[in-house]
Design a protein around this motif. Structure first.
Motif, PDB file in Angstrom:
ATOM      1  N   HIS A  98       8.245  -7.208  13.643  1.00 60.86           N
ATOM      2  CA  HIS A  98       9.133  -6.593  14.644  1.00 60.86           C
ATOM      3  C   HIS A  98       8.677  -5.250  14.727  1.00 60.86           C
ATOM      4  N   VAL A  99       7.395  -4.703  14.361  1.00 57.27           N
ATOM      5  CA  VAL A  99       7.151  -3.282  14.396  1.00 57.27           C
ATOM      6  C   VAL A  99       6.382  -3.117  15.750  1.00 57.27           C
ATOM      7  N   GLY A 100       6.307  -1.649  16.062  1.00 56.16           N
ATOM      8  CA  GLY A 100       5.884  -1.337  17.358  1.00 56.16           C
ATOM      9  C   GLY A 100       6.792  -1.507  18.393  1.00 56.16           C
ATOM     10  N   GLN A 101       7.939  -1.381  18.117  1.00 60.82           N
ATOM     11  CA  GLN A 101       8.936  -1.602  19.188  1.00 60.82           C
ATOM     12  C   GLN A 101      10.024  -0.488  19.084  1.00 60.82           C
ATOM     13  N   GLY A 102       9.882   0.258  18.264  1.00 59.41           N
ATOM     14  CA  GLY A 102      10.944   1.462  18.293  1.00 59.41           C
ATOM     15  C   GLY A 102      11.946   1.336  17.402  1.00 59.41           C
ATOM     16  N   ILE A 103      11.789   0.072  16.645  1.00 63.10           N
ATOM     17  CA  ILE A 103      13.150  -0.036  15.641  1.00 63.10           C
ATOM     18  C   ILE A 103      13.425   1.001  14.586  1.00 63.10           C
ATOM     19  N   ALA A 104      12.013   1.245  13.811  1.00 62.14           N
ATOM     20  CA  ALA A 104      12.391   2.057  12.497  1.00 62.14           C
ATOM     21  C   ALA A 104      12.689   3.430  13.371  1.00 62.14           C
ATOM     22  N   THR A 105      12.053   4.022  14.392  1.00 63.08           N
ATOM     23  CA  THR A 105      12.534   5.258  15.058  1.00 63.08           C
ATOM     24  C   THR A 105      13.935   5.184  15.313  1.00 63.08           C
ATOM     25  N   ALA A 106      14.543   4.077  15.634  1.00 63.79           N
ATOM     26  CA  ALA A 106      15.917   4.216  16.189  1.00 63.79           C
ATOM     27  C   ALA A 106      16.625   4.283  14.827  1.00 63.79           C
ATOM     28  N   PRO A 144       0.857  -1.348  -0.137  1.00 64.25           N
ATOM     29  CA  PRO A 144      -0.018   0.012   0.113  1.00 64.25           C
ATOM     30  C   PRO A 144       0.899   1.205  -0.057  1.00 64.25           C
ATOM     31  N   TRP A 145       2.124   1.279   0.401  1.00 64.63           N
ATOM     32  CA  TRP A 145       3.002   2.528   0.438  1.00 64.63           C
ATOM     33  C   TRP A 145       4.009   2.417  -0.440  1.00 64.63           C
ATOM     34  N   GLU A 146       4.179   1.516  -1.550  1.00 62.79           N
ATOM     35  CA  GLU A 146       5.363   1.550  -2.222  1.00 62.79           C
ATOM     36  C   GLU A 146       5.087   1.781  -3.702  1.00 62.79           C
ATOM     37  N   THR A 194       7.581  11.987  13.479  1.00 60.88           N
ATOM     38  CA  THR A 194       7.456  12.970  14.568  1.00 60.88           C
ATOM     39  C   THR A 194       8.486  12.403  15.731  1.00 60.88           C
ATOM     40  N   LYS A 195       8.520  11.374  15.926  1.00 65.07           N
ATOM     41  CA  LYS A 195       9.386  11.170  17.236  1.00 65.07           C
ATOM     42  C   LYS A 195      10.642  11.513  16.898  1.00 65.07           C
ATOM     43  N   VAL A 196      11.088  11.375  15.679  1.00 67.95           N
ATOM     44  CA  VAL A 196      12.539  11.799  15.340  1.00 67.95           C
ATOM     45  C   VAL A 196      12.589  13.399  15.255  1.00 67.95           C
ATOM     46  N   ALA A 233      -2.835   8.022   5.349  1.00 69.77           N
ATOM     47  CA  ALA A 233      -3.274   6.954   5.866  1.00 69.77           C
ATOM     48  C   ALA A 233      -2.276   6.005   6.736  1.00 69.77           C
ATOM     49  N   ASN A 234      -1.027   6.481   6.408  1.00 69.76           N
ATOM     50  CA  ASN A 234       0.435   5.665   7.227  1.00 69.76           C
ATOM     51  C   ASN A 234       0.657   6.360   8.339  1.00 69.76           C
ATOM     52  N   VAL A 235      -0.230   6.005   9.259  1.00 66.08           N
ATOM     53  CA  VAL A 235       0.001   6.732  10.806  1.00 66.08           C
ATOM     54  C   VAL A 235       1.083   6.219  11.484  1.00 66.08           C
ATOM     55  N   ALA A 236       1.593   4.980  11.329  1.00 68.65           N
ATOM     56  CA  ALA A 236       2.721   4.388  12.093  1.00 68.65           C
ATOM     57  C   ALA A 236       4.086   5.030  11.411  1.00 68.65           C
ATOM     58  N   SER A 237       4.131   5.442  10.085  1.00 65.91           N
ATOM     59  CA  SER A 237       5.232   6.125   9.548  1.00 65.91           C
ATOM     60  C   SER A 237       5.492   7.656  10.013  1.00 65.91           C
ATOM     61  N   GLN A 238       4.036   8.178   9.940  1.00 69.35           N
ATOM     62  CA  GLN A 238       4.180   9.584  10.529  1.00 69.35           C
ATOM     63  C   GLN A 238       4.494   9.857  11.806  1.00 69.35           C
ATOM     64  N   ILE A 294      14.291  10.346   2.780  1.00 73.03           N
ATOM     65  CA  ILE A 294      14.536   9.286   3.639  1.00 73.03           C
ATOM     66  C   ILE A 294      13.462   8.330   3.547  1.00 73.03           C
ATOM     67  N   GLY A 295      13.579   6.850   3.479  1.00 76.86           N
ATOM     68  CA  GLY A 295      12.577   5.979   3.280  1.00 76.86           C
ATOM     69  C   GLY A 295      13.074   4.817   3.753  1.00 76.86           C
ATOM     70  N   TYR A 296      11.927   4.026   4.524  1.00 78.77           N
ATOM     71  CA  TYR A 296      12.344   2.693   5.470  1.00 78.77           C
ATOM     72  C   TYR A 296      11.075   1.879   5.474  1.00 78.77           C
ATOM     73  N   TRP A 297      11.324   0.689   5.844  1.00 76.95           N
ATOM     74  CA  TRP A 297      10.500  -0.469   5.962  1.00 76.95           C
ATOM     75  C   TRP A 297      10.838  -1.300   6.942  1.00 76.95           C
ATOM     76  N   VAL A 298      10.200  -2.040   7.737  1.00 70.68           N
ATOM     77  CA  VAL A 298      10.596  -2.981   8.718  1.00 70.68           C
ATOM     78  C   VAL A 298       9.525  -4.291   8.700  1.00 70.68           C
ATOM     79  N   ASP A 299      10.280  -5.353   8.811  1.00 71.37           N
ATOM     80  CA  ASP A 299       9.470  -6.631   9.016  1.00 71.37           C
ATOM     81  C   ASP A 299       8.280  -6.485   9.911  1.00 71.37           C
TER      82      ASP A 299
HETATM   83  N1  ACO Z   1      -2.295   4.252  14.643  1.00 71.46           N
HETATM   84  C1  ACO Z   1      -1.530   5.131  15.475  1.00 71.46           C
HETATM   85  N2  ACO Z   1      -0.183   4.971  15.620  1.00 71.46           N
HETATM   86  C2  ACO Z   1       0.279   3.873  15.376  1.00 71.46           C
HETATM   87  C3  ACO Z   1      -0.440   2.753  14.717  1.00 71.46           C
HETATM   88  C4  ACO Z   1      -1.859   3.079  14.214  1.00 71.46           C
HETATM   89  N3  ACO Z   1      -2.568   2.142  13.558  1.00 71.46           N
HETATM   90  N4  ACO Z   1       0.445   1.761  14.397  1.00 71.46           N
HETATM   91  C5  ACO Z   1       1.631   2.303  14.748  1.00 71.46           C
HETATM   92  N5  ACO Z   1       1.592   3.173  15.276  1.00 71.46           N
HETATM   93  C6  ACO Z   1       2.698   4.041  16.054  1.00 71.46           C
HETATM   94  C7  ACO Z   1       3.262   3.169  17.127  1.00 71.46           C
HETATM   95  O1  ACO Z   1       2.325   3.407  18.244  1.00 71.46           O
HETATM   96  C8  ACO Z   1       4.610   3.896  17.255  1.00 71.46           C
HETATM   97  O2  ACO Z   1       4.572   5.121  17.909  1.00 71.46           O
HETATM   98  P1  ACO Z   1       4.786   5.293  19.679  1.00 71.46           P
HETATM   99  O3  ACO Z   1       6.145   4.911  19.768  1.00 71.46           O
HETATM  100  O4  ACO Z   1       4.420   6.741  19.836  1.00 71.46           O
HETATM  101  O5  ACO Z   1       3.799   4.509  20.230  1.00 71.46           O
HETATM  102  C9  ACO Z   1       4.861   4.288  15.801  1.00 71.46           C
HETATM  103  O6  ACO Z   1       3.661   4.080  14.922  1.00 71.46           O
HETATM  104  C10 ACO Z   1       5.590   3.502  15.315  1.00 71.46           C
HETATM  105  O7  ACO Z   1       7.287   3.484  15.771  1.00 71.46           O
HETATM  106  P2  ACO Z   1       8.307   2.299  15.527  1.00 71.46           P
HETATM  107  O8  ACO Z   1       8.019   1.196  16.587  1.00 71.46           O
HETATM  108  O9  ACO Z   1       9.793   3.049  15.843  1.00 71.46           O
HETATM  109  O10 ACO Z   1       8.198   1.947  14.048  1.00 71.46           O
HETATM  110  P3  ACO Z   1       8.261   0.425  13.546  1.00 71.46           P
HETATM  111  O11 ACO Z   1       9.815  -0.341  13.771  1.00 71.46           O
HETATM  112  O12 ACO Z   1       6.958  -0.276  14.021  1.00 71.46           O
HETATM  113  O13 ACO Z   1       8.144   0.525  12.074  1.00 71.46           O
HETATM  114  C11 ACO Z   1       7.042   1.331  10.032  1.00 71.46           C
HETATM  115  C12 ACO Z   1       7.253   1.583  11.515  1.00 71.46           C
HETATM  116  C13 ACO Z   1       8.475   1.666   9.174  1.00 71.46           C
HETATM  117  C14 ACO Z   1       6.232   2.343   9.360  1.00 71.46           C
HETATM  118  C15 ACO Z   1       6.648  -0.216   9.724  1.00 71.46           C
HETATM  119  O14 ACO Z   1       5.461  -0.380  10.321  1.00 71.46           O
HETATM  120  C16 ACO Z   1       6.734  -0.460   8.006  1.00 71.46           C
HETATM  121  O15 ACO Z   1       7.520  -0.995   7.785  1.00 71.46           O
HETATM  122  N6  ACO Z   1       5.443  -0.246   7.540  1.00 71.46           N
HETATM  123  C17 ACO Z   1       5.231  -0.611   6.423  1.00 71.46           C
HETATM  124  C18 ACO Z   1       6.136   0.138   5.228  1.00 71.46           C
HETATM  125  C19 ACO Z   1       6.387   1.851   5.417  1.00 71.46           C
HETATM  126  O16 ACO Z   1       4.990   2.321   5.714  1.00 71.46           O
HETATM  127  N7  ACO Z   1       7.342   2.239   5.310  1.00 71.46           N
HETATM  128  C20 ACO Z   1       7.328   3.811   5.540  1.00 71.46           C
HETATM  129  C21 ACO Z   1       6.959   4.345   4.128  1.00 71.46           C
HETATM  130  S1  ACO Z   1       6.794   6.255   4.238  1.00 71.46           S
HETATM  131  C22 ACO Z   1       8.678   6.568   4.281  1.00 71.46           C
HETATM  132  O17 ACO Z   1       9.434   5.617   4.179  1.00 71.46           O
HETATM  133  C23 ACO Z   1       9.066   8.053   4.606  1.00 71.46           C
END
Ligand code: ACO
Length: 209
Positions: free
Chosen positions: A117-125, A45-47, A159-161, A150-155, A109-114
């Motif tokens: 392993h999401v939700g543990q701060g890996i992408a932020t680090a 959905p994001w690529e 924001t955290k960084v 719609a990509n709230v996790a990436s936003q 800058i762009g990124y993705w994580v398996d």
């Molecule tokens: N609603 C609200 N917040 C959410 C949701 C959701 N549905 N899902 C996750 N989050 C928040 C988490 O709570 C966390 O924030 P917090 O620490 O304040 O609680 C944050 O999103 C995720 O932070 P991390 O754990 O550091 O990130 P993670 O390692 O989970 O990776 C990523 C996030 C890279 C977006 C991963 O989900 C992913 O690979 N997604 C698919 C590919 C993608 O979208 N890549 C980014 C494209 S945009 C770009 O590259 C600039």
């Protein structure tokens, strides 16, 4: 020789383990293919739209040509293609692209994580390590990141960084077969106090040891 390449960055410790960035390698083919195919639903959905099916585009045999493009662009200094490692294991990628020198000195800058392993701060680090490298050794002044609304996790990651929202780019990119709006996030060097990694450590999101 380009400033800041090749480089190994980190580790920065998260609740999941040690996060490091290192250059992509020819022998990443199998890990890349396995993770990309397994994560089709969370990545597609994001690529950017590609030619052929997801499975075809992510066979191990698709890695060598992609790798050689990344390697030559990295040699020219226009791309910094990193693998994100968790405790030494390939779990995603972080790419700095369109590196521009001269009076602009910016990149995206762009990124993705398996998904397992999401939700543990890996992408932020990982993003913090990338930011500090770009504003340090690479000598850049500005980083852009474009994210679909719609990509709230990436936003949340950006924001955290410390990235700021600058505006909406309408119908910006061909993603998953449609022109999709993207929010433009940006960060400039003078907005980072100390380093992005230190900011995460201060906020309790990561540690240096
Ligand atoms: N609603 C609200 N917040 C959410 C949701 C959701 N549905 N899902 C996750 N989050 C928040 C988490 O709570 C966390 O924030 P917090 O620490 O304040 O609680 C944050 O999103 C995720 O932070 P991390 O754990 O550091 O990130 P993670 O390692 O989970 O990776 C990523 C996030 C890279 C977006 C991963 O989900 C992913 O690979 N997604 C698919 C590919 C993608 O979208 N890549 C980014 C494209 S945009 C770009 O590259 C600039």
């Amino acid at each position: 020789i380009n400033p800041g390449w090749p480089a190994t960055l980190g580790p920065l410790h998260t609740q999941a383990g040690a996060v490091m960035l290192r250059p992509v390698k020819m022998r990443d083919a199998k890990a890349w293919s396995t993770l990309r195919i397994r994560n089709q639903n969370t990545l597609m959905p994001w690529e950017p739209t590609g030619i052929g099916s997801w499975a075809e585009r992510h066979q191990p045999s698709a890695w060598p040509p992609l790798y050689s493009v990344l390697r030559s662009e990295a040699k020219r200094g226009s791309v910094l293609p990193f693998v994100i490692e968790l405790d030494g294991v390939y779990i995603g990628q972080l790419t700095i692209g369109n590196v521009q020198r001269g009076a602009v000195r910016s990149a995206w800058i762009g990124y993705w994580v398996d998904a397992s392993h999401v939700g543990q701060g890996i992408a932020t680090a990982a993003v913090a390590l990338g930011v500090d490298h770009c504003f340090g050794q690479v000598g850049l002044h500005r980083l852009d990141a474009t994210v679909q609304p719609a990509n709230v996790a990436s936003q949340a990651v950006l924001t955290k960084v410390g990235f700021r929202r600058e505006g909406l780019l309408e119908r910006y990119m061909d993603v998953n077969k449609r022109w999709r709006d993207h929010i433009l996030f940006a960060l400039t060097a003078e907005e980072v106090t100390g380093s992005a990694a230190e900011t995460l450590v201060r906020s309790g999101r990561a540690s240096f040891h």
